[in-house]
Design an enzyme around this catalytic site. Structure first.
Site, PDB file in Angstrom:
ATOM      1  N   GLY A 133       8.394   6.933   2.870  1.00  0.00           N
ATOM      2  CA  GLY A 133       7.003   7.380   2.856  1.00  0.00           C
ATOM      3  C   GLY A 133       6.871   8.854   3.190  1.00  0.00           C
ATOM      4  O   GLY A 133       5.996   9.257   3.951  1.00  0.00           O
ATOM      5  N   ASP A 159      16.860   1.384  -3.890  1.00  0.00           N
ATOM      6  CA  ASP A 159      15.740   1.520  -2.945  1.00  0.00           C
ATOM      7  C   ASP A 159      15.100   0.142  -2.722  1.00  0.00           C
ATOM      8  O   ASP A 159      14.807  -0.566  -3.697  1.00  0.00           O
ATOM      9  CB  ASP A 159      14.723   2.491  -3.577  1.00  0.00           C
ATOM     10  CG  ASP A 159      13.646   2.949  -2.616  1.00  0.00           C
ATOM     11  OD1 ASP A 159      13.888   2.931  -1.393  1.00  0.00           O
ATOM     12  OD2 ASP A 159      12.567   3.352  -3.102  1.00  0.00           O
ATOM     13  N   HIS A 160      14.893  -0.246  -1.486  1.00  0.00           N
ATOM     14  CA  HIS A 160      14.214  -1.513  -1.142  1.00  0.00           C
ATOM     15  C   HIS A 160      14.772  -2.737  -1.873  1.00  0.00           C
ATOM     16  O   HIS A 160      14.042  -3.439  -2.587  1.00  0.00           O
ATOM     17  CB  HIS A 160      12.704  -1.407  -1.403  1.00  0.00           C
ATOM     18  CG  HIS A 160      12.020  -0.490  -0.450  1.00  0.00           C
ATOM     19  ND1 HIS A 160      11.702  -0.857   0.840  1.00  0.00           N
ATOM     20  CD2 HIS A 160      11.626   0.799  -0.579  1.00  0.00           C
ATOM     21  CE1 HIS A 160      11.126   0.155   1.449  1.00  0.00           C
ATOM     22  NE2 HIS A 160      11.072   1.180   0.619  1.00  0.00           N
ATOM     23  N   ASN A 183      12.771  10.180   1.624  1.00  0.00           N
ATOM     24  CA  ASN A 183      12.429   9.495   0.361  1.00  0.00           C
ATOM     25  C   ASN A 183      11.130  10.015  -0.249  1.00  0.00           C
ATOM     26  O   ASN A 183      10.085  10.002   0.411  1.00  0.00           O
ATOM     27  CB  ASN A 183      12.226   8.007   0.629  1.00  0.00           C
ATOM     28  CG  ASN A 183      13.518   7.272   0.901  1.00  0.00           C
ATOM     29  OD1 ASN A 183      14.559   7.878   1.089  1.00  0.00           O
ATOM     30  ND2 ASN A 183      13.443   5.956   0.924  1.00  0.00           N
ATOM     31  N   GLY A 233       3.023   5.696  -0.414  1.00  0.00           N
ATOM     32  CA  GLY A 233       1.836   5.944  -1.221  1.00  0.00           C
ATOM     33  C   GLY A 233       1.140   7.264  -0.929  1.00  0.00           C
ATOM     34  O   GLY A 233       1.683   8.130  -0.226  1.00  0.00           O
ATOM     35  N   SER A 264       6.465  11.557   1.055  1.00  0.00           N
ATOM     36  CA  SER A 264       5.784  12.482   0.142  1.00  0.00           C
ATOM     37  C   SER A 264       4.734  13.295   0.893  1.00  0.00           C
ATOM     38  O   SER A 264       4.088  12.791   1.819  1.00  0.00           O
ATOM     39  CB  SER A 264       5.103  11.707  -0.994  1.00  0.00           C
ATOM     40  OG  SER A 264       6.057  11.357  -1.970  1.00  0.00           O
ATOM     41  N   ARG A 316       5.185  11.096  -8.939  1.00  0.00           N
ATOM     42  CA  ARG A 316       4.179  10.443  -9.784  1.00  0.00           C
ATOM     43  C   ARG A 316       2.960  11.345  -9.957  1.00  0.00           C
ATOM     44  O   ARG A 316       2.328  11.383 -11.010  1.00  0.00           O
ATOM     45  CB  ARG A 316       3.718   9.139  -9.145  1.00  0.00           C
ATOM     46  CG  ARG A 316       4.819   8.119  -9.023  1.00  0.00           C
ATOM     47  CD  ARG A 316       4.313   6.900  -8.290  1.00  0.00           C
ATOM     48  NE  ARG A 316       5.428   5.997  -8.018  1.00  0.00           N
ATOM     49  CZ  ARG A 316       5.303   4.691  -7.853  1.00  0.00           C
ATOM     50  NH1 ARG A 316       4.122   4.131  -7.908  1.00  0.00           N
ATOM     51  NH2 ARG A 316       6.347   3.949  -7.616  1.00  0.00           N
ATOM     52  N   LYS A 347      -1.637   8.317   3.511  1.00  0.00           N
ATOM     53  CA  LYS A 347      -0.786   8.024   4.670  1.00  0.00           C
ATOM     54  C   LYS A 347      -1.530   8.092   6.001  1.00  0.00           C
ATOM     55  O   LYS A 347      -1.304   7.291   6.890  1.00  0.00           O
ATOM     56  CB  LYS A 347       0.406   8.986   4.708  1.00  0.00           C
ATOM     57  CG  LYS A 347       1.276   8.875   3.456  1.00  0.00           C
ATOM     58  CD  LYS A 347       2.520   9.698   3.604  1.00  0.00           C
ATOM     59  CE  LYS A 347       3.244   9.860   2.282  1.00  0.00           C
ATOM     60  NZ  LYS A 347       3.689   8.592   1.687  1.00  0.00           N
TER      61      LYS A 347
END
Ligand code: 13P
Length: 331
Positions: free
Chosen positions: A223, A93-94, A265, A192, A225, A271, A195
């Site tokens: 992004g 990823d990234h 993703n 994060g 989530s 988290r 958003k």
């Protein structure tokens, strides 16, 4: 069984999205595999085909250096043994150019992401092209990014006013000239837990415009989530301070998938689950200091979360069709 990302995309394109989940440690790895096989409680539960899904494990640069990249590889190899029914791809990823080369040479990764989206259009193409040439020699596919998402990812922070949506004409030129296999597009999301500030949401018109010009080409949504209220409330009730969070509504996943968004993703949501469970456990058992007291319910909760997420993505229940297609049998 580790497969190529391309094989998973071929099966999913236009029908459902494959969940791409970031991992950092043992408990997340176990929860992830259980969840993708529909077994919440323990590794030994029977696999539930109606809830089983193909998936992508994402490893970020931060995760590679959190412990050591070799720990993650060993965890995934062991999970492959413990859960032989699972079908998944392993993705960087990234990545920077250098980290992409390291992953390509390792022979372990199914695909890499080169993120040069913060460079000029021409430099983004040139860097991506170099990575594509090295990756394709080894049968590894490459995700690139065009446009600019807001939020923080790894060491790069993009403010809301600098975020910009992917231009469909540029996307066509970018794909043709770079040779990338999938494209992360900026379509309104950001990384994060914060958003959207108002009524913004996914720009379906932009996804549609890109798909019209690139039919059949897999698009990736970063992004993604959903930042579920339930988990944020549990965190805050257990002493957390996460005000004004917002995410991508889960009901938007499938319509996006029908427009070619083939990889979705998810990192932040995982988290949140981790944070809520750990806060609650030690709030409720202040005299306890055993890491397994929190680790056990976390693995179960994370597995359940993954299964539910796959239902929203449309990938739940698709595992056996993928297995059949990969072995050349019509599902
Ligand atoms: P979230 O922060 O929405 O989980 O996005 C993660 C991501 O896109 C990783 O590349």
């Amino acid at each position: 069984m580790i497969v190529t990302t391309k094989e998973l995309f071929t099966q999913a394109y236009g029908k459902y999205a494959v969940g791409a989940y970031n991992i950092n440690n043992l408990e997340q790895t176990i929860g992830l595999f259980r969840g993708n096989l529909g077994k919440a409680g323990s590794n030994d539960e029977p696999t539930n085909p109606a809830k089983s899904a193909p998936f992508i494990i994402q490893i970020s640069r931060g995760a590679r250096s959190y412990s050591d990249k070799r720990f993650l590889e060993a965890l995934i190899r062991t999970a492959e043994d413990v859960f032989p029914e699972a079908i998944f791809a392993v993705h960087l990823d990234h990545g920077t150019e250098e980290v992409c080369y390291d992953c390509i040479e390792s022979g372990f990764y199914s695909s890499v992401m080169i993120d040069a989206s913060h460079e000029s259009f021409e430099d983004n193409i040139a860097i991506t092209r170099r990575v594509v040439e090295r990756a394709h020699e080894r049968g590894i596919s490459v995700e690139a990014e065009l446009g600019m998402l807001g939020g923080v990812e790894e060491d790069i922070e993009v403010s809301a006013e600098h975020a910009c949506l992917t231009d469909p004409d540029q996307a066509v030129e970018f794909v043709e000239r770079s040779g990338c296999d999938s494209l992360a597009v900026a379509i309104g999301t950001s990384h994060g837990a914060y958003k959207f500030t108002g009524n913004q949401g996914l720009h379906f018109d932009r996804i549609q415009a890109i798909q019209d010009l690139l039919p059949g080409f897999p698009l990736v949504m970063h992004g993604s989530s959903s930042v579920p209220k339930e988990w944020v409330e549990r965190i805050n009730a257990a002493g957390g301070q996460l005000p004004n969070t917002s995410g991508v509504p889960e009901k938007d996943y499938l319509p996006a998938a029908k427009l070619g968004v083939t990889k979705v993703n998810i990192d932040t949501d995982g988290r949140l689950v981790w944070c809520a469970i750990h806060r609650e456990v030690f709030r409720d058992k202040p005299a306890d200091f055993d890491l397994r007291t929190a680790g056990k319910p976390f693995m179960a909760a994370y597995a359940e979360f993954i299964t539910k997420k796959n239902e929203a993505l449309g990938s739940a229940g698709q595992l056996e069709a993928v297995r059949a297609a990969l072995s050349g049998v019509n599902a």
